[in-house]
Motif scaffolding. Structure first.
Motif, PDB file in Angstrom:
ATOM      1  N   THR A  88      -1.810   1.268  -7.084  1.00 28.42           N
ATOM      2  CA  THR A  88      -0.553   1.975  -7.331  1.00 28.42           C
ATOM      3  C   THR A  88       0.510   1.570  -6.318  1.00 28.42           C
ATOM      4  O   THR A  88       1.663   1.326  -6.688  1.00 28.42           O
ATOM      5  CB  THR A  88      -0.784   3.497  -7.275  1.00 28.42           C
ATOM      6  OG1 THR A  88      -1.742   3.857  -8.270  1.00 28.42           O
ATOM      7  CG2 THR A  88       0.500   4.265  -7.515  1.00 28.42           C
ATOM      8  N   ARG A  89       0.127   1.482  -5.033  1.00 24.92           N
ATOM      9  CA  ARG A  89       1.086   1.051  -4.012  1.00 24.92           C
ATOM     10  C   ARG A  89       1.577  -0.364  -4.277  1.00 24.92           C
ATOM     11  O   ARG A  89       2.761  -0.660  -4.125  1.00 24.92           O
ATOM     12  CB  ARG A  89       0.456   1.145  -2.627  1.00 24.92           C
ATOM     13  CG  ARG A  89       0.323   2.565  -2.113  1.00 24.92           C
ATOM     14  CD  ARG A  89      -0.091   2.592  -0.655  1.00 24.92           C
ATOM     15  NE  ARG A  89      -1.342   1.905  -0.405  1.00 24.92           N
ATOM     16  CZ  ARG A  89      -2.535   2.476  -0.438  1.00 24.92           C
ATOM     17  NH1 ARG A  89      -2.636   3.754  -0.701  1.00 24.92           N
ATOM     18  NH2 ARG A  89      -3.622   1.783  -0.203  1.00 24.92           N
ATOM     19  N   ARG A  90       0.671  -1.242  -4.672  1.00 24.90           N
ATOM     20  CA  ARG A  90       1.063  -2.625  -4.965  1.00 24.90           C
ATOM     21  C   ARG A  90       2.018  -2.693  -6.143  1.00 24.90           C
ATOM     22  O   ARG A  90       2.980  -3.455  -6.138  1.00 24.90           O
ATOM     23  CB  ARG A  90      -0.194  -3.468  -5.239  1.00 24.90           C
ATOM     24  CG  ARG A  90       0.086  -4.911  -5.539  1.00 24.90           C
ATOM     25  CD  ARG A  90       0.596  -5.628  -4.316  1.00 24.90           C
ATOM     26  NE  ARG A  90       0.827  -7.019  -4.653  1.00 24.90           N
ATOM     27  CZ  ARG A  90       1.400  -7.882  -3.864  1.00 24.90           C
ATOM     28  NH1 ARG A  90       1.774  -7.531  -2.664  1.00 24.90           N
ATOM     29  NH2 ARG A  90       1.585  -9.112  -4.246  1.00 24.90           N
ATOM     30  N   TYR A  94       5.415  -1.644  -5.015  1.00 29.08           N
ATOM     31  CA  TYR A  94       6.017  -2.735  -4.245  1.00 29.08           C
ATOM     32  C   TYR A  94       6.601  -3.796  -5.171  1.00 29.08           C
ATOM     33  O   TYR A  94       7.754  -4.203  -5.015  1.00 29.08           O
ATOM     34  CB  TYR A  94       4.969  -3.357  -3.314  1.00 29.08           C
ATOM     35  CG  TYR A  94       5.446  -4.597  -2.605  1.00 29.08           C
ATOM     36  CD1 TYR A  94       6.314  -4.514  -1.531  1.00 29.08           C
ATOM     37  CD2 TYR A  94       5.019  -5.854  -3.015  1.00 29.08           C
ATOM     38  CE1 TYR A  94       6.759  -5.653  -0.876  1.00 29.08           C
ATOM     39  CE2 TYR A  94       5.451  -6.995  -2.366  1.00 29.08           C
ATOM     40  CZ  TYR A  94       6.316  -6.893  -1.300  1.00 29.08           C
ATOM     41  OH  TYR A  94       6.759  -8.026  -0.659  1.00 29.08           O
ATOM     42  N   ALA A 145       6.800   1.194  -0.729  1.00 26.98           N
ATOM     43  CA  ALA A 145       5.434   1.268  -1.248  1.00 26.98           C
ATOM     44  C   ALA A 145       4.423   1.741  -0.215  1.00 26.98           C
ATOM     45  O   ALA A 145       3.552   2.552  -0.519  1.00 26.98           O
ATOM     46  CB  ALA A 145       5.016  -0.103  -1.769  1.00 26.98           C
ATOM     47  N   TYR A 146       4.540   1.248   1.012  1.00 28.14           N
ATOM     48  CA  TYR A 146       3.510   1.490   2.008  1.00 28.14           C
ATOM     49  C   TYR A 146       3.952   2.395   3.165  1.00 28.14           C
ATOM     50  O   TYR A 146       3.135   2.734   4.019  1.00 28.14           O
ATOM     51  CB  TYR A 146       3.030   0.158   2.590  1.00 28.14           C
ATOM     52  CG  TYR A 146       2.526  -0.788   1.536  1.00 28.14           C
ATOM     53  CD1 TYR A 146       1.311  -0.563   0.900  1.00 28.14           C
ATOM     54  CD2 TYR A 146       3.252  -1.909   1.167  1.00 28.14           C
ATOM     55  CE1 TYR A 146       0.843  -1.415  -0.084  1.00 28.14           C
ATOM     56  CE2 TYR A 146       2.797  -2.779   0.196  1.00 28.14           C
ATOM     57  CZ  TYR A 146       1.591  -2.533  -0.421  1.00 28.14           C
ATOM     58  OH  TYR A 146       1.132  -3.383  -1.383  1.00 28.14           O
TER      59      TYR A 146
END
Length: 69
Positions: free
Chosen positions: A28-30, A33, A66-67
């Motif tokens: 999900t984070r990727r 991003y 994202a992170y």
């Protein structure tokens, strides 16, 4: 003589669940991003300037979105 065989390599259901959750979170984070990067790259230089960004800062903004920091 007797031996006790305890294997720490056996996958417990909770470990599998934890790994699955970690994979989903990373995926999900990727995706966030990549989507943020794509959207910012599609903006014109004027639009980026209105947002206070330059083309060289797009990757760091997407990474932060994202992170986190």
């Amino acid at each position: 003589m007797s031996y006790t065989n305890t294997s720490s390599a056996a996958l417990r259901p909770s470990l599998i669940s934890d790994l699955t959750q970690a994979f989903k979170a990373a995926f999900t984070r990727r995706r966030i991003y990549i989507r943020t990067l794509s959207e910012l790259r599609s903006l014109s230089d004027r639009d980026l300037n209105d947002l206070g960004l330059s083309r060289s800062g797009i990757t760091s903004v997407a990474r932060e979105a994202a992170y986190g920091k």
